[in-house]
Design a protein around this motif. Structure first.
Motif, short mmCIF file in Angstrom:
data_model
loop_
_atom_site.label_atom_id
_atom_site.label_comp_id
_atom_site.label_asym_id
_atom_site.label_seq_id
_atom_site.Cartn_x
_atom_site.Cartn_y
_atom_site.Cartn_z
N HIS A 197 3.39 54.53 89.17
CA HIS A 197 3.48 54.51 89.39
C HIS A 197 4.31 52.73 90.37
CE1 HIS A 197 5.41 54.11 94.70
NE2 HIS A 197 4.88 52.78 94.51
N VAL A 198 6.37 52.90 90.02
CA VAL A 198 6.75 51.66 89.51
C VAL A 198 7.40 51.70 91.46
CG1 VAL A 198 8.16 50.78 88.20
CG2 VAL A 198 6.06 51.64 87.05
N PRO A 199 7.41 50.97 91.77
CA PRO A 199 8.91 51.26 93.16
C PRO A 199 9.81 50.21 92.74
CG PRO A 199 6.60 49.35 93.66
CD PRO A 199 6.35 50.22 91.70
N ARG A 200 11.23 50.51 91.99
CA ARG A 200 11.79 49.91 92.10
C ARG A 200 13.49 50.78 92.26
NH1 ARG A 200 10.50 49.63 86.07
NH2 ARG A 200 9.56 47.53 85.85
N LYS A 201 14.30 49.42 92.64
CA LYS A 201 15.44 50.83 93.89
C LYS A 201 16.31 51.39 92.59
CE LYS A 201 14.91 48.33 97.75
NZ LYS A 201 14.93 48.97 98.76
N ARG A 202 16.94 51.99 93.18
CA ARG A 202 17.80 53.60 92.82
C ARG A 202 18.62 52.86 91.71
NH1 ARG A 202 19.45 58.37 95.00
NH2 ARG A 202 17.77 57.69 96.89
N ALA A 203 19.28 51.86 92.43
CA ALA A 203 20.12 51.31 92.10
C ALA A 203 20.22 50.75 90.08
CB ALA A 203 20.98 49.26 92.43
N THR A 204 18.74 50.60 90.42
CA THR A 204 18.22 50.65 88.68
C THR A 204 18.09 51.68 88.13
OG1 THR A 204 15.77 50.56 89.24
CG2 THR A 204 16.66 48.41 89.95
N LYS A 205 18.41 52.82 88.40
CA LYS A 205 18.43 53.82 87.48
C LYS A 205 19.85 55.06 88.18
CE LYS A 205 13.68 55.56 87.03
NZ LYS A 205 13.31 55.38 85.90
N ASP A 206 20.98 54.14 88.46
CA ASP A 206 22.07 54.37 88.43
C ASP A 206 22.78 54.04 87.39
OD1 ASP A 206 21.47 56.49 90.53
OD2 ASP A 206 22.02 54.87 92.36
N LYS A 207 22.28 54.19 86.08
CA LYS A 207 22.93 53.86 84.70
C LYS A 207 22.62 54.64 84.22
CE LYS A 207 21.31 48.61 85.99
NZ LYS A 207 20.75 47.64 86.00
N THR A 208 23.12 54.43 82.99
CA THR A 208 23.38 55.22 81.82
C THR A 208 21.70 55.50 81.35
OG1 THR A 208 23.16 53.01 79.77
CG2 THR A 208 25.32 54.52 80.74
N ILE A 209 21.32 56.41 80.63
CA ILE A 209 19.78 56.97 79.78
C ILE A 209 19.09 55.66 79.18
CG2 ILE A 209 20.01 57.37 77.74
CD1 ILE A 209 17.27 59.10 80.86
N GLY A 264 17.78 63.72 85.84
CA GLY A 264 18.22 62.80 85.23
C GLY A 264 17.27 61.43 84.68
N THR A 265 18.35 60.06 84.93
CA THR A 265 17.39 58.97 84.79
C THR A 265 16.74 58.57 86.02
OG1 THR A 265 19.74 57.96 86.07
CG2 THR A 265 20.12 57.86 83.66
N TYR A 266 16.48 59.30 87.14
CA TYR A 266 15.39 59.20 88.10
C TYR A 266 13.85 59.66 87.70
CZ TYR A 266 19.48 58.89 91.51
OH TYR A 266 20.29 58.04 92.40
N ALA A 267 13.90 60.66 86.26
CA ALA A 267 12.71 60.66 85.54
C ALA A 267 12.73 59.96 84.44
CB ALA A 267 12.85 62.43 85.57
N LYS A 268 13.61 59.14 83.75
CA LYS A 268 12.97 57.93 82.62
C LYS A 268 11.56 57.52 82.94
CE LYS A 268 15.05 54.78 80.27
NZ LYS A 268 16.00 53.67 79.89
N VAL A 269 10.73 57.03 82.23
CA VAL A 269 9.94 56.93 82.25
C VAL A 269 9.50 56.68 80.53
CG1 VAL A 269 8.46 59.01 82.56
CG2 VAL A 269 7.58 57.28 83.53
N ASN A 270 8.36 56.11 80.53
CA ASN A 270 7.63 55.72 79.14
C ASN A 270 6.26 56.11 79.24
OD1 ASN A 270 10.12 55.05 77.53
ND2 ASN A 270 9.38 52.90 78.64
N PRO A 271 5.58 57.16 78.58
CA PRO A 271 6.09 57.75 77.59
C PRO A 271 7.65 59.20 77.97
CG PRO A 271 4.07 57.85 77.33
CD PRO A 271 4.08 57.93 78.60
N PRO A 272 8.55 59.61 77.85
CA PRO A 272 9.13 60.42 78.35
C PRO A 272 8.58 61.76 79.28
CG PRO A 272 9.57 59.50 75.66
CD PRO A 272 8.39 58.82 76.21
#
Length: 460
Positions: free
Chosen positions: A316-328, A282-290
């Motif tokens: 590689h971009v090392p942000r926290k899980r909280a930045t991903k636990d949102k809408t797409i 899900g959002t944990y795999a959100k990336v550009n390009p998709p």
């Protein structure tokens, strides 16, 4: 000659020979001798590999250290890299004036990193183009990145006012004047994306496939054409970074057939070879390009096998899980992955798709060393740095972010069982990882070195 380290009972990946039973000796951080198995050599320390593979360390040409915790990323992210077998990274450095910021970034890396590192420069303004020769020579950097997705309103949101086709052309023209320089470009047509995105959001979509549909493959391919066309007019070598789709790769192939000048390189990423837009991440795999369709995944493997793809980088971009636990639409872009390059390429490439190990080594080490001017990296040869991995190709591990030491506390691959892992990572002959753990010595004294890569002063 007394060696510092003697590596015995290994199947060593030698250029042009493949896995070879041999003995390797290290002295002063470099490979000093490669001898027949059982050779009688004197050394202060001996490492018995017990029949496991000895591979060159992975070179990850695409990481964003500093985008998670700017003060500590070089410490945590170099450790997660080493756990997965990455021994050299090239990280993107950008600022308003690179002349004023690069020294501090380099010092931070030298203080914290347990692996060797270099920089690419982010080109976001005409000042960067005007000072390109100066900063390249001063800091030993010969590769850059321009972000087509930060044109117009998207760029203004990031504080970038100069990014347009004029900047692209000017940057390519200037890079062509610098010996050995390579201009990397992020290819997405950001002017069309909002139109498609607004329609999807209005329809109530909130899924990973929607993120692919708001920036479809043809918008990547259109930008690839523009970059390759401008590069042909300026004589610049270009690298299409994190290429993700069949249509974009076909566009590169078309331009290569027509071009007699400097090369067009292609970098793809493990996630474009392993994940698709129906992934449960899900959002944990959100990336550009998709991440894209399974057909695009298959196209990337075709590019791996036929040579269309040049290198593999993690983005590689090392942000926290909280930045991903949102809408797409609200979740952050990108995710950690530098320590997953080799395990994923072995699992999905070597084991599942029978990709030759030599090809994996080319993509993950040798090619980056060649195109990014790292002559002491990328292969197991006498005289090169002893960046070495003892790899158990049959070791299966479940991806657990808690054991990976990244600032990021999640992984798009978490919970997956992956086959093929390094059990020991050596950087210039020094063990920094053993059995999945960073050594106490590497924690106390990281020891990573900055790599100057400008053609006139390469001292890697």
């Amino acid at each position: 000659m007394t060696l510092d380290l003697l590596i015995t009972n290994a199947r060593i990946m030698l250029p042009g020979k493949g896995l070879t039973e041999a003995t390797l000796g290290v002295r002063d951080g470099r490979i000093a001798v490669i001898a027949d198995r059982g050779a009688d050599l004197a050394a202060r320390e001996t490492l018995d590999c017990e029949g496991l593979w000895l591979l060159p360390g992975v070179i990850d040409p695409h990481v964003h250290f500093g985008f998670g915790s700017p003060e500590t990323d070089f410490e945590t992210e170099s450790r997660t890299a080493a756990i997965g077998g990455t021994t050299t990274v090239l990280s993107f450095h950008r600022s308003k004036d690179i002349r004023e910021s690069c020294d501090a970034a380099r010092t931070l890396g030298e203080t914290q990193s347990c692996i060797d590192f270099g920089f690419h420069f982010g080109i976001t303004s005409h000042l960067h183009v005007q000072t390109l020769e100066e900063i390249s020579a001063r800091f030993g950097v010969s590769s850059y990145k321009l972000y087509m997705m930060y044109k117009g309103a998207a760029g203004l949101a990031q504080g970038f006012t100069d990014i347009d086709d004029g900047l692209l052309y000017a940057a390519l023209r200037q890079a062509a004047r610098i010996p050995g320089a390579i201009m990397g470009v992020h290819c997405e047509n950001v002017e069309v994306i909002p139109l498609l995105r607004d329609e999807l959001r209005a329809a109530g979509r909130d899924d990973l496939k929607a993120w692919n549909q708001q920036s479809p493959d043809f918008l990547e391919a259109e930008n690839v054409h523009r970059v390759c066309y401008f590069a042909s007019k300026t004589g610049a070598a270009v690298n299409i970074v994190h290429l993700s789709s069949r249509e974009a790769l076909d566009e590169v192939r078309r331009h290569r057939l027509r071009r007699n000048g400097p090369p067009i390189y292609v970098e793809s990423c493990p996630h474009y070879l392993f994940l698709n837009d129906e992934s449960p991440a899900g959002t944990y795999a959100k990336v550009n390009p998709p991440v894209r369709s399974q057909d695009d995944v298959e196209a990337m493997w075709e590019g791996v096998l036929d040579g269309s793809i040049t290198t593999i980088g993690s983005d590689h971009v090392p942000r926290k899980r909280a930045t991903k636990d949102k809408t797409i639409w609200a979740a952050s872009n990108g995710f950690p992955g530098t320590g997953m390059i080799l395990p994923l390429m072995l699992h999905e490439g070597y084991h599942r798709r029978q990709v030759p190990l030599a090809r994996i080594v080319e993509l993950c080490a040798a090619n980056s060393a060649r195109i990014y001017n790292l002559p002491s990296k990328g292969g197991i040869e006498v005289g090169k740095d002893a960046d070495l991995l003892v790899v158990d190709p049959d070791l299966e591990k479940v991806v657990d972010p808690a054991t990976l030491e990244s600032h990021a506390d999640y992984s798009p691959y978490e919970g997956m069982k992956i086959k093929g892992w390094p059990v020991r990572t050596l950087v210039r002959g020094r063990c920094v990882m053993q059995d999945g753990r960073i050594t106490d010595e590497a924690r106390t004294y990281p020891g990573g070195r900055y790599l100057r890569r400008a053609q006139s002063d390469a001292a890697s």
